[in-house]
Design a protein around this motif. Structure first.
Motif, PDB file in Angstrom:
ATOM      1  N   UNK A 141     -12.415   1.407   7.014  1.00 35.09           N
ATOM      2  CA  UNK A 141     -13.450   1.841   6.067  1.00 35.09           C
ATOM      3  C   UNK A 141     -12.818   2.444   4.809  1.00 35.09           C
ATOM      4  N   UNK A 142     -11.906   1.715   4.209  1.00 37.80           N
ATOM      5  CA  UNK A 142     -11.088   2.267   3.128  1.00 37.80           C
ATOM      6  C   UNK A 142     -11.864   2.415   1.827  1.00 37.80           C
ATOM      7  N   UNK A 143     -11.652   3.565   1.180  1.00 35.02           N
ATOM      8  CA  UNK A 143     -12.177   3.834  -0.155  1.00 35.02           C
ATOM      9  C   UNK A 143     -11.032   4.439  -0.955  1.00 35.02           C
ATOM     10  N   UNK A 144     -10.513   3.711  -1.968  1.00 35.54           N
ATOM     11  CA  UNK A 144      -9.337   4.218  -2.689  1.00 35.54           C
ATOM     12  C   UNK A 144      -9.591   5.520  -3.429  1.00 35.54           C
ATOM     13  N   UNK A 145     -10.861   5.851  -3.690  1.00 41.00           N
ATOM     14  CA  UNK A 145     -11.180   7.096  -4.394  1.00 41.00           C
ATOM     15  C   UNK A 145     -11.381   8.268  -3.439  1.00 41.00           C
ATOM     16  N   UNK A 146     -11.366   7.989  -2.135  1.00 38.90           N
ATOM     17  CA  UNK A 146     -11.609   9.050  -1.159  1.00 38.90           C
ATOM     18  C   UNK A 146     -10.423  10.001  -1.085  1.00 38.90           C
ATOM     19  N   UNK A 147     -10.709  11.241  -0.758  1.00 35.32           N
ATOM     20  CA  UNK A 147      -9.658  12.252  -0.624  1.00 35.32           C
ATOM     21  C   UNK A 147      -8.984  12.202   0.743  1.00 35.32           C
ATOM     22  N   UNK A 148      -9.617  11.517   1.687  1.00 42.54           N
ATOM     23  CA  UNK A 148      -9.044  11.369   3.024  1.00 42.54           C
ATOM     24  C   UNK A 148      -9.417   9.997   3.568  1.00 42.54           C
ATOM     25  N   UNK A 149      -8.548   9.455   4.430  1.00 44.92           N
ATOM     26  CA  UNK A 149      -8.805   8.139   5.019  1.00 44.92           C
ATOM     27  C   UNK A 149      -8.380   8.149   6.478  1.00 44.92           C
ATOM     28  N   UNK A 150      -8.817   7.110   7.187  1.00 44.23           N
ATOM     29  CA  UNK A 150      -8.444   6.946   8.593  1.00 44.23           C
ATOM     30  C   UNK A 150      -7.400   5.834   8.691  1.00 44.23           C
ATOM     31  N   UNK A 151      -6.221   6.193   9.192  1.00 40.70           N
ATOM     32  CA  UNK A 151      -5.140   5.221   9.369  1.00 40.70           C
ATOM     33  C   UNK A 151      -5.219   4.676  10.782  1.00 40.70           C
ATOM     34  N   UNK A 152      -5.193   3.338  10.904  1.00 43.23           N
ATOM     35  CA  UNK A 152      -5.306   2.690  12.212  1.00 43.23           C
ATOM     36  C   UNK A 152      -4.142   1.713  12.394  1.00 43.23           C
ATOM     37  N   UNK A 153      -3.982   1.270  13.646  1.00 40.79           N
ATOM     38  CA  UNK A 153      -2.966   0.247  13.906  1.00 40.79           C
ATOM     39  C   UNK A 153      -3.377  -1.046  13.208  1.00 40.79           C
ATOM     40  N   UNK A 154      -2.386  -1.746  12.649  1.00 41.29           N
ATOM     41  CA  UNK A 154      -2.692  -2.936  11.855  1.00 41.29           C
ATOM     42  C   UNK A 154      -3.185  -4.107  12.700  1.00 41.29           C
ATOM     43  N   UNK A 155      -3.017  -4.049  14.027  1.00 37.77           N
ATOM     44  CA  UNK A 155      -3.537  -5.132  14.859  1.00 37.77           C
ATOM     45  C   UNK A 155      -4.947  -4.828  15.352  1.00 37.77           C
ATOM     46  N   UNK A 156      -5.539  -3.764  14.802  1.00 36.51           N
ATOM     47  CA  UNK A 156      -6.948  -3.469  15.083  1.00 36.51           C
ATOM     48  C   UNK A 156      -7.742  -3.620  13.787  1.00 36.51           C
ATOM     49  N   UNK A 157      -9.057  -3.656  13.891  1.00 36.84           N
ATOM     50  CA  UNK A 157      -9.889  -3.906  12.724  1.00 36.84           C
ATOM     51  C   UNK A 157      -9.672  -2.891  11.597  1.00 36.84           C
ATOM     52  N   UNK A 158      -9.397  -3.378  10.406  1.00 36.87           N
ATOM     53  CA  UNK A 158      -9.222  -2.501   9.239  1.00 36.87           C
ATOM     54  C   UNK A 158      -9.646  -3.267   7.986  1.00 36.87           C
ATOM     55  N   UNK A 159      -9.810  -2.549   6.916  1.00 39.79           N
ATOM     56  CA  UNK A 159     -10.306  -3.171   5.683  1.00 39.79           C
ATOM     57  C   UNK A 159      -9.295  -3.154   4.551  1.00 39.79           C
ATOM     58  N   UNK A 160      -8.161  -2.472   4.729  1.00 34.97           N
ATOM     59  CA  UNK A 160      -7.176  -2.393   3.652  1.00 34.97           C
ATOM     60  C   UNK A 160      -5.801  -2.072   4.221  1.00 34.97           C
ATOM     61  N   UNK A 161      -4.786  -2.442   3.453  1.00 37.47           N
ATOM     62  CA  UNK A 161      -3.407  -2.099   3.813  1.00 37.47           C
ATOM     63  C   UNK A 161      -2.630  -1.818   2.535  1.00 37.47           C
ATOM     64  N   UNK A 162      -1.793  -0.790   2.584  1.00 43.68           N
ATOM     65  CA  UNK A 162      -0.931  -0.445   1.453  1.00 43.68           C
ATOM     66  C   UNK A 162       0.291  -1.367   1.484  1.00 43.68           C
ATOM     67  N   UNK A 163       0.429  -2.234   0.458  1.00 38.19           N
ATOM     68  CA  UNK A 163       1.457  -3.272   0.504  1.00 38.19           C
ATOM     69  C   UNK A 163       2.559  -3.103  -0.544  1.00 38.19           C
ATOM     70  N   UNK A 164       2.388  -2.220  -1.519  1.00 43.20           N
ATOM     71  CA  UNK A 164       3.433  -2.001  -2.521  1.00 43.20           C
ATOM     72  C   UNK A 164       3.247  -0.622  -3.135  1.00 43.20           C
TER      73      UNK A 164
END
Length: 213
Positions: A115-138
Motif C-alpha cells: 500500500x505504498x504512498x511516496x508522500x507518506x511519513x511511514x510505510x509497511x515493508x514486506x517480503x518481496x515474494x509477497x503482495x506489494x505495490x512498490x519497490x525501491x530500485x535506485x
C-alpha cells in the motif's frame, strides 16, 4: 776511329698558337659533403618544428577534453557527488517482515512496500515474494554538506536514477511505472539527502516478485 756523320739536332717545335682559341672553363669537382649540409640542417629543423607543433596540438586536445569533462561533471552532479546505487548493498531490510511504521530515512535499496504512498511519513515493508505495490530500485545520495540544489535539479537527478535502474526478468510479468521521490527544502534542512526511484503498480499489491536482479 770511324768517321761518323754528325747530324744537327732538330730544333724543338714551337708551342702551338693559343691566340684566337676559345677558352673552355673546366668545372670544379662537386663537393658532396659541404653541399649536403644545408639540406641536412633544413630537414632537421623541419622535423623539430613538426614535433613541437604535434606536442602542442596533443596538449591542447588533452586540456580541452579535461575541461569539457570537468564541465560535464559539474553539470550532472548539480553540486553533489556520488553514484547512483542500483544493487542492494547491504541487503534490503532484513527479516522479520513485515515491518510497519518504517520512516523514509530508513528505507533501503531493494525494499518492497505494501500500500505504498511516496508522500507518506511511514510505510509497511514486506517480503518481496509477497503482495506489494512498490519497490525501491535506485538511490542517489547527496553529500551531507551542501546547499539545497532546488526542485528542478533534484527531479533531474531522480530521473537519472530511474534511467540507471536495472530490472530483473520477473519485472516483465507486471505493468510497472517509475515513480520518483526527492527531498523538499524543509526535509533537506533536517538532513534528508537521498533521491529515490521506485517501481510501482497501479493495481495495488499485485507484485509478488522482486524487481531487482
Amino acid at each position: 776511329m770511324d768517321n761518323q756523320e754528325l747530324r744537327p739536332i732538330p730544333p724543338k717545335p714551337p708551342a702551338p698558337p693559343t691566340a684566337g682559341l676559345p677558352q673552355v672553363a673546366v668545372p670544379a669537382p662537386a663537393m658532396e659533403g659541404p653541399a649536403r649540409k644545408p639540406r641536412r640542417v633544413a630537414s632537421t629543423f623541419l622535423k623539430t618544428l613538426f614535433v613541437v607543433v604535434l606536442i602542442g596540438v596533443v596538449g591542447g586536445l588533452v586540456w580541452l577534453a579535461a575541461w569539457l569533462d570537468s564541465g560535464a561533471q559539474e553539470t550532472s552532479d548539480d553540486g553533489g557527488s556520488g553514484i547512483v546505487e542500483i544493487s542492494p548493498t547491504p541487503r534490503a531490510t532484513p527479516f522479520p517482515l513485515p515491518r510497519e511504521g518504517v520512516e523514509p530515512p530508513d528505507y533501503r535499496l531493494g525494499d518492497c512496500f505494501k500500500d505504498f504512498d511516496p508522500a507518506a511519513l511511514r510505510s509497511t515493508v514486506v517480503a518481496c515474494d509477497t503482495g506489494h505495490s512498490a519497490q525501491l530500485v535506485a538511490v542517489f545520495r547527496y553529500p551531507a554538506v551542501g546547499s539545497y540544489p532546488g526542485r528542478q535539479a533534484l527531479a533531474a537527478k531522480a530521473l537519472e536514477a530511474c534511467q540507471a535502474a536495472k530490472l530483473a526478468p520477473a519485472a516483465n510479468q507486471y505493468t510497472l511505472n517509475f515513480q520518483r521521490a526527492y527531498p523538499s527544502s524543509t526535509s533537506w534542512e533536517s538532513g534528508d539527502r537521498r533521491v529515490d526511484c521506485y517501481v510501482t503498480a497501479d493495481g495495488g499489491n499485485v507484485i509478488n516478485a522482486g524487481a531487482l536482479p
